[in-house]
Design an enzyme around this catalytic site. Structure first.
Site, mmCIF file in Angstrom:
data_model
loop_
_atom_site.group_PDB
_atom_site.id
_atom_site.type_symbol
_atom_site.label_atom_id
_atom_site.label_comp_id
_atom_site.label_asym_id
_atom_site.label_seq_id
_atom_site.Cartn_x
_atom_site.Cartn_y
_atom_site.Cartn_z
ATOM 1 N N ARG A 1 19.685 -37.833 -19.536
ATOM 2 C CA ARG A 1 18.432 -37.583 -18.756
ATOM 3 C C ARG A 1 17.916 -36.211 -19.485
ATOM 4 N NH1 ARG A 1 18.576 -33.261 -14.485
ATOM 5 N NH2 ARG A 1 16.546 -33.614 -13.182
ATOM 6 N N HIS B 1 10.206 -30.575 -15.136
ATOM 7 C CA HIS B 1 11.460 -29.870 -15.124
ATOM 8 C C HIS B 1 10.718 -28.407 -15.246
ATOM 9 C CE1 HIS B 1 16.108 -29.826 -15.065
ATOM 10 N NE2 HIS B 1 15.698 -28.284 -14.980
ATOM 11 N N GLU C 1 14.369 -30.711 -8.867
ATOM 12 C CA GLU C 1 14.372 -29.564 -7.837
ATOM 13 C C GLU C 1 12.976 -28.764 -7.355
ATOM 14 O OE1 GLU C 1 17.489 -26.709 -9.567
ATOM 15 O OE2 GLU C 1 18.956 -28.245 -9.474
ATOM 16 N N ASN D 1 21.492 -32.831 -7.334
ATOM 17 C CA ASN D 1 22.088 -31.704 -8.303
ATOM 18 C C ASN D 1 23.001 -31.192 -7.257
ATOM 19 O OD1 ASN D 1 20.547 -32.801 -10.222
ATOM 20 N ND2 ASN D 1 19.366 -30.844 -10.504
ATOM 21 N N TYR E 1 25.805 -27.622 -7.420
ATOM 22 C CA TYR E 1 26.888 -26.576 -7.928
ATOM 23 C C TYR E 1 27.783 -25.939 -6.829
ATOM 24 C CZ TYR E 1 23.806 -27.425 -12.035
ATOM 25 O OH TYR E 1 23.218 -28.254 -13.017
ATOM 26 N N GLU F 1 22.891 -33.805 -11.864
ATOM 27 C CA GLU F 1 23.351 -32.434 -12.421
ATOM 28 C C GLU F 1 24.431 -31.995 -11.731
ATOM 29 O OE1 GLU F 1 20.855 -29.184 -13.009
ATOM 30 O OE2 GLU F 1 19.195 -30.451 -13.575
HETATM 31 C C1 FCB Z 1 19.663 -26.422 -12.003
HETATM 32 C C2 FCB Z 1 18.590 -26.553 -13.161
HETATM 33 C C3 FCB Z 1 19.032 -26.601 -14.541
HETATM 34 C C4 FCB Z 1 20.124 -25.891 -14.889
HETATM 35 C C5 FCB Z 1 21.026 -25.668 -13.759
HETATM 36 C C6 FCB Z 1 22.032 -24.909 -14.206
HETATM 37 O O1 FCB Z 1 19.033 -25.809 -11.196
HETATM 38 O O2 FCB Z 1 17.805 -27.764 -12.854
HETATM 39 O O3 FCB Z 1 17.882 -26.805 -15.510
HETATM 40 O O4 FCB Z 1 19.402 -24.467 -15.047
HETATM 41 O O5 FCB Z 1 20.417 -25.543 -12.487
#
Ligand code: FCB
Length: 469
Positions: free
Chosen positions: A77, A121, A166, A294, A296, A371
């Site tokens: 990607r 992006h 995002e 995505n 985290y 992600e």
């Molecule tokens: C996301 C982004 C990516 C990267 C990660 C850690 O928000 O899409 O570009 O910075 O976080």
């Protein structure tokens, strides 16, 4: 989830983004983007870092494709830099820019790797920002023209077209809190940006459908898992409001064909949403082959009691202005550790919860993890190895969370680790390293961290318990 075996059809990939890795900021006719301007503005990024050189991928793409092939990944990607292929954001396309991505796509196909291309992006041509940026409807129309140009050139050699990465960050961090480019702090403009990004998605999605019908269409959202500090009515209402701004502002128009009524009511003091024209919502709801997710970390909120000190630990950077438009009475609470080097809490259970929510609310929508990954302070030992055990542990636990969700019926088709390479982490510059491959920014030498070896084994076997570091 131990002993889980992912099917052979499950896609293992890695992700990057143009401004974070390419460098070559002024080469071959590339125009300027809002991130060039922002990163060159004193005080905006840590250590004043910019993406001028980054990981020099523009010159080293062949070597980087070699790493992807050596890792045995099925998909890659990447994102296309709008100012590289259409400098200025309107009119003529730049042959050299198109050729770069065309060679990259062919190089992936030759190596048996699926190209997954993100159209946006975050590197908006500066000229379009000067004309109003995402707060202006015109930008969505320009995006449609840009999409037609790149889909026309790359077509269905690209396996999956992702319209936006995002849009939450583009709209709220770019236009409300200002910790991302273009660095504006105008709440009403942020909500207009939400809509124009959604509109851009719908317009570009239709271009893909018409021009490259064999390609898959997707969008990538950073959905938030928002939890309440207590089950008081006020705290639950804080969750509802943040969920509307963070998640349903995008899921609503994209998947249900309408903005949620509570979002419009909550934000009425900021805007009347008259920038939403008749027919827009229908246009935005173009059917998606894949919803990109995505993930985290998670979010904990409570209703502010009007007395306690305010808490803004939402993980989205420090700014005097909030990204959470019209939600001044919501507090974002610090969460229990452990944390990554971003200060983000590690919460794989929330990942499972998110995927199960999507399964419940959109049962027929296939999902792709576009992600997931972690920044840690890597240490290079004397013999050159990088034993990034904490990153491996993070990945293992989050991939297990995906397995858990799949076992409970979530239709997750693949996983892309963020990131292939250490890169320019936006406001945090080169200080935060997310790569499974280390980049020495003095020499541009790439070195596999232990996590790369681990991920290679996982991609080869599909067995989480057997991948060892
Ligand atoms: C996301 C982004 C990516 C990267 C990660 C850690 O928000 O899409 O570009 O910075 O976080």
């Amino acid at each position: 989830m131990t002993g889980y075996v992912f099917p052979e059809s499950f896609v293992w990939g890695s992700a990057t983004a143009s401004y974070q890795i390419e460098g070559a900021a002024t080469e071959d006719g590339r125009g300027r983007s809002i991130w060039d301007t922002y990163s060159h503005t004193p005080g905006r990024t840590l250590n004043g870092d910019t993406g001028d050189v980054a990981a020099d991928h523009y010159h080293r793409w062949r070597e980087d494709l070699g790493h992807i092939a050596e890792l045995g990944l099925g998909a890659y990607r990447f994102s296309i830099a709008w100012p590289r292929v259409q400098p200025g954001g309107s009119g003529k396309f730049n042959r050299a820019g198109i050729d770069f991505y065309s060679r990259l796509v062919d190089g992936l196909l030759e190596r048996g790797v699926r190209p997954v291309a993100t159209m946006y992006h975050w590197d908006l041509p500066q000229e379009l920002e000067d004309a109003g940026g995402w707060a202006s409807r015109e930008t969505a129309l320009r995006f449609e023209e840009y999409a037609a140009g790149i889909v026309g050139a790359l077509g269905d050699r690209v396996h999956t077209w992702t319209t936006l990465n995002e849009p939450w960050c583009s709209a709220y961090l770019g236009y409300a809190s200002g910790v991302h480019a273009p660095g504006r702090t105008e709440p009403a403009a942020a909500l207009a940006a939400v809509h124009h990004l959604n509109l851009a998605h719908g317009l570009a999605g239709r271009v893909v459908r018409e021009t490259a019908p064999a390609a898959d269409l997707s969008v990538t959202l950073n959905l938030h898992v928002v939890r309440a500090a207590s089950d008081s009515e006020a705290d639950l209402d804080a969750v509802r409001r943040i969920d509307a701004l963070a998640n349903r502002a995008f899921l609503g128009p994209m998947l249900d064909g309408a903005y949620p009524a509570d979002l419009l009511a909550d934000t009425a003091s900021v805007t009347d949403w008259s920038f939403v024209h008749d027919g827009d919502e229908k246009l935005i709801a173009v059917p998606l082959d894949m919803l990109g997710v995505n993930y985290y970390s998670s979010t904990l909120v409570r209703a502010w009691d009007g007395v306690s000190p305010r808490s803004d630990a939402d993980g989205h950077g420090q700014s005097a202005a909030t990204p959470w438009v019209a939600a001044d009475d919501v507090d974002f609470l610090p969460q229990p550790g452990p944390y990554t080097a971003m200060g983000w809490n590690i919460d794989p259970e929330a990942f499972t919860e998110l995927l199960l929510r999507l399964r419940r609310e959109y049962p027929s929508q296939p999902l792709m993890i576009t992600e997931n990954g972690a920044a840690f302070d890597d240490v290079v030992s004397a013999d050159g190895t990088i034993s990034d055990d904490r990153r491996i542990d993070y990945l293992r636990r989050h991939i297990a969370a995906v397995a858990d969700a799949r076992a409970q019926g979530a239709d997750v088709r693949g996983y892309f680790v963020w990131s292939l390479l250490d890169n320019f982490e936006w406001g945090y510059g080169y200080d935060r390293r997310f790569g499974i491959i280390r980049v020495d920014y003095d020499t541009q030498v790439r070195t596999w961290k232990q996590s790369a070896h681990w991920y290679k084994q996982l991609a080869a076997t599909g067995r989480l318990d057997q991948a060892t570091s």
